[in-house]
Scaffold this motif. Structure first.
Motif, short mmCIF file in Angstrom:
data_model
loop_
_atom_site.label_atom_id
_atom_site.label_comp_id
_atom_site.label_asym_id
_atom_site.label_seq_id
_atom_site.Cartn_x
_atom_site.Cartn_y
_atom_site.Cartn_z
N CYS A 3 -6.46 20.36 -66.02
CA CYS A 3 -7.22 21.62 -65.98
C CYS A 3 -6.39 22.75 -66.57
O CYS A 3 -6.92 23.60 -67.31
N LEU A 4 -5.09 22.77 -66.27
CA LEU A 4 -4.21 23.80 -66.81
C LEU A 4 -4.15 23.71 -68.33
O LEU A 4 -4.14 24.74 -69.02
N TYR A 5 -4.14 22.49 -68.84
CA TYR A 5 -4.13 22.30 -70.29
C TYR A 5 -5.39 22.91 -70.93
O TYR A 5 -5.32 23.60 -71.96
#
Length: 300
Positions: A3-5
């Motif tokens: 998700c951070l990516y």
């Protein structure tokens, strides 16, 4: 981490605009299911909920009001009523901008009001009742260019009024800024059994501090740049346009108002629909009485 990516990827795409912004905004619909973060159904539901629809509705209202010219008529009418000295003009423009920004985006409100402010300043300068710009020290007037000019303190106040007032107006209603609606969406998703945030309670909580902060901000600008409480200062003398200057400014506002002509069917219908929408927002679930939604559905 997945998700951070995606968040980092979207942030980079938004900043660099390697893809059109709307396309970047739809990336999660493809990548969230593909990477197993959320299902397609859950992801798409985030794009089409009541908060999003409320935001879209406020954007449509802003476009229609600007297209009809209703904002210009309301602004000029209020300014005519308040008066046309520099102090009264800035006060009137401040609260007009703040009011407009309560219903549309801060950026749109600023863009709508700046042309009115520029017209007044240019006309006053044409009549020899003030200057919008001053030359930098050491510059010869014949050799000056637009890049060598700096705004006077009174000019700075007018432009700061548009920026500060639109930012403050954005907190007045729940549709005044996208951040308000984002808070509403997160809160109701995080606490599904809570009563949530309704339009009426938001206004009752935020409008009084909005008005107070608006007046204090205007007062601060007057003291800093227009010589308020310093009647012998250079700034105070610069904005003293006298009765002649006030008549010139009033004539500019009157001329702009007459150029709009009589109120059109377009403006009238937009104004009526705008008031109707605001009343529907406010009385859907006001809190101090049953809302209209309670009479037609069990969902409030």
């Amino acid at each position: 981490m997945k998700c951070l990516y995606i968040v980092a990827l979207m942030a980079m795409f938004w900043v660099t605009e390697v893809l059109p912004l709307p396309i970047t905004g739809l990336i999660p619909i493809v990548l969230y299911p593909l990477m197993g973060i959320m299902s397609t159904n859950d992801t798409c539901l985030c794009y089409m909920n009541d908060t999003t629809m409320m935001f879209l509705g406020s954007l449509v209202i802003a476009v229609v009001i600007e297209n009809s010219g209703l904002h210009m008529r309301v602004a000029l009418l209020i300014i005519k009523t308040i008066g046309c000295s520099h102090r009264r003009l800035t006060l009137g423009l401040f609260f007009v901008t703040m009011f407009i920004s309560m219903w549309i985006s801060n950026t749109a409100a600023t863009a709508m009001m700046i042309p009115i402010m520029e017209t007044v300043l240019i006309e006053l300068e044409t009549q020899g009742l003030g200057n919008m710009f001053v030359q930098k020290e050491g510059e010869v007037e014949e050799e000056s260019t637009e890049m060598n000019k700096t705004p006077t303190h009174s000019t700075m106040v007018y432009y700061l009024v548009s920026a500060y007032a639109s930012s403050l107006g954005g907190i007045g209603t729940i549709v005044g800024s996208g951040t308000n609606l984002t808070l509403k969406g997160f809160l109701e998703k995080r606490f599904p059994n809570s009563p949530g945030i309704n339009f009426a309670s938001w206004m009752l909580y935020s409008v009084p501090p909005m008005l107070l902060m608006g007046f204090l901000t205007w007062l601060w600008l007057q003291m800093m740049y227009m010589g308020l409480f310093r009647s012998e200062s250079k700034d105070a003398r610069a904005i003293d346009i006298g009765q002649q200057g006030e008549r010139v400014a009033a004539a500019v506002i009157e001329k702009r108002y007459k150029e709009l002509g009589p109120i059109s069917w377009h403006e009238l219908s937009v104004g009526i629909l705008f008031i109707f929408v605001v009343l529907l927002w406010f009385f859907r679930n006001p809190g101090f009485m049953p809302g209209w939604a309670a009479y037609i559905t069990n969902i409030v």
